[in-house]
Design a protein around this motif. Structure first.
Motif, PDB file in Angstrom:
ATOM      1  N   HIS A  58      -5.319   1.987  30.341  1.00  0.00           N
ATOM      2  CA  HIS A  58      -5.346   2.187  28.886  1.00  0.00           C
ATOM      3  C   HIS A  58      -4.976   3.604  28.450  1.00  0.00           C
ATOM      4  O   HIS A  58      -4.621   3.816  27.297  1.00  0.00           O
ATOM      5  CB  HIS A  58      -6.732   1.809  28.361  1.00  0.00           C
ATOM      6  CG  HIS A  58      -6.783   1.578  26.887  1.00  0.00           C
ATOM      7  ND1 HIS A  58      -6.046   0.597  26.249  1.00  0.00           N
ATOM      8  CD2 HIS A  58      -7.480   2.209  25.913  1.00  0.00           C
ATOM      9  CE1 HIS A  58      -6.295   0.635  24.950  1.00  0.00           C
ATOM     10  NE2 HIS A  58      -7.157   1.602  24.719  1.00  0.00           N
ATOM     11  N   HIS A  61      -1.725   4.437  26.426  1.00  0.00           N
ATOM     12  CA  HIS A  61      -1.743   4.162  24.987  1.00  0.00           C
ATOM     13  C   HIS A  61      -2.337   5.321  24.195  1.00  0.00           C
ATOM     14  O   HIS A  61      -1.911   5.607  23.089  1.00  0.00           O
ATOM     15  CB  HIS A  61      -2.534   2.874  24.727  1.00  0.00           C
ATOM     16  CG  HIS A  61      -2.713   2.566  23.286  1.00  0.00           C
ATOM     17  ND1 HIS A  61      -1.677   2.156  22.483  1.00  0.00           N
ATOM     18  CD2 HIS A  61      -3.806   2.622  22.496  1.00  0.00           C
ATOM     19  CE1 HIS A  61      -2.131   1.974  21.257  1.00  0.00           C
ATOM     20  NE2 HIS A  61      -3.422   2.250  21.236  1.00  0.00           N
ATOM     21  N   PHE A  78       2.021   0.956  25.983  1.00  0.00           N
ATOM     22  CA  PHE A  78       0.862   0.638  26.802  1.00  0.00           C
ATOM     23  C   PHE A  78       1.317   0.089  28.145  1.00  0.00           C
ATOM     24  O   PHE A  78       2.445  -0.381  28.301  1.00  0.00           O
ATOM     25  CB  PHE A  78      -0.069  -0.356  26.108  1.00  0.00           C
ATOM     26  CG  PHE A  78       0.602  -1.612  25.627  1.00  0.00           C
ATOM     27  CD1 PHE A  78       0.796  -2.687  26.470  1.00  0.00           C
ATOM     28  CD2 PHE A  78       1.031  -1.717  24.313  1.00  0.00           C
ATOM     29  CE1 PHE A  78       1.420  -3.848  26.031  1.00  0.00           C
ATOM     30  CE2 PHE A  78       1.647  -2.871  23.858  1.00  0.00           C
ATOM     31  CZ  PHE A  78       1.844  -3.941  24.720  1.00  0.00           C
ATOM     32  N   THR A 115      -0.270  -4.413  15.776  1.00  0.00           N
ATOM     33  CA  THR A 115      -0.509  -3.162  16.501  1.00  0.00           C
ATOM     34  C   THR A 115       0.377  -2.048  15.964  1.00  0.00           C
ATOM     35  O   THR A 115      -0.031  -0.891  15.971  1.00  0.00           O
ATOM     36  CB  THR A 115      -0.301  -3.329  18.024  1.00  0.00           C
ATOM     37  OG1 THR A 115       0.998  -3.825  18.269  1.00  0.00           O
ATOM     38  CG2 THR A 115      -1.326  -4.259  18.622  1.00  0.00           C
TER      39      THR A 115
END
Length: 178
Positions: A58, A61, A78, A115
């Motif tokens: 993660h 991101h 990501f 997103t």
């Protein structure tokens, strides 16, 4: 998920009439999205709480983590495994909540637009919707506002932080004056 749907392994259905019409379809779609919201909240939160998962999956991101400088591209930056893990709730929900097959596909597709939206720094007070004001806080504290489309589960599980909309308005006004 398409193969699982075609094989009949899920509760997905092909026609609205299969569940008794539009009112039932609407209720089941709301239940499906609520379950997805719950799953994405916990998947996202665990990607932060389990330190090796954060580091391996993660962190990429969160390279875009400066307050007020998020980019819509951050929503699409990501690790592929991170994206797969956060999409899992869309699939697992098909096993226990009836969902129209096309509605499932559209929901997955719309996630890319969503997103992008929550990383665009266009701050609008649309509570309880998870907008960029809420998500910018997530990118600066790393322990708040894990929700997907809403802040419901952040509120329920104590991870909700509210944006300072007055401060955003002041900063926007100052920027326009320059």
């Amino acid at each position: 998920s398409e193969r699982m749907i075609e094989q009949g392994w899920t509760c997905a259905y092909p026609r609205v009439a299969n569940v008794g019409g539009w009112p039932t379809y609407a209720a089941l779609t709301a239940l499906y999205m609520l379950s997805v919201e719950f799953g994405v909240y916990w998947m996202h939160r665990l990607l932060h709480d389990i330190k090796p998962a954060y580091k391996l999956l993660h962190h990429t991101h969160h390279v875009y983590n400066k307050e007020h400088t998020l980019s819509p591209f951050a929503g699409l930056a990501f690790n592929p495994w991170d994206g797969i893990l956060q999409a899992v709730p869309y699939v697992w929900t098909l096993f226990y909540v009836p969902c129209h097959a096309l509605s499932h596909e559209v929901a997955l597709f719309m996630t890319a637009f969503w997103t992008t939206n929550i990383h665009d720094c266009l701050v609008i007070d649309a509570f309880p919707i998870m907008g960029s004001g809420f998500h910018t806080i997530h990118h600066t504290t790393y322990k708040h506002n894990y929700g997907h489309y809403t802040v419901l589960f952040d509120w329920l599980f104590g991870t909700l932080r509210y944006p300072d909309y007055k401060q955003y308005a002041k900063e926007l006004k100052a920027a326009k004056a320059q």
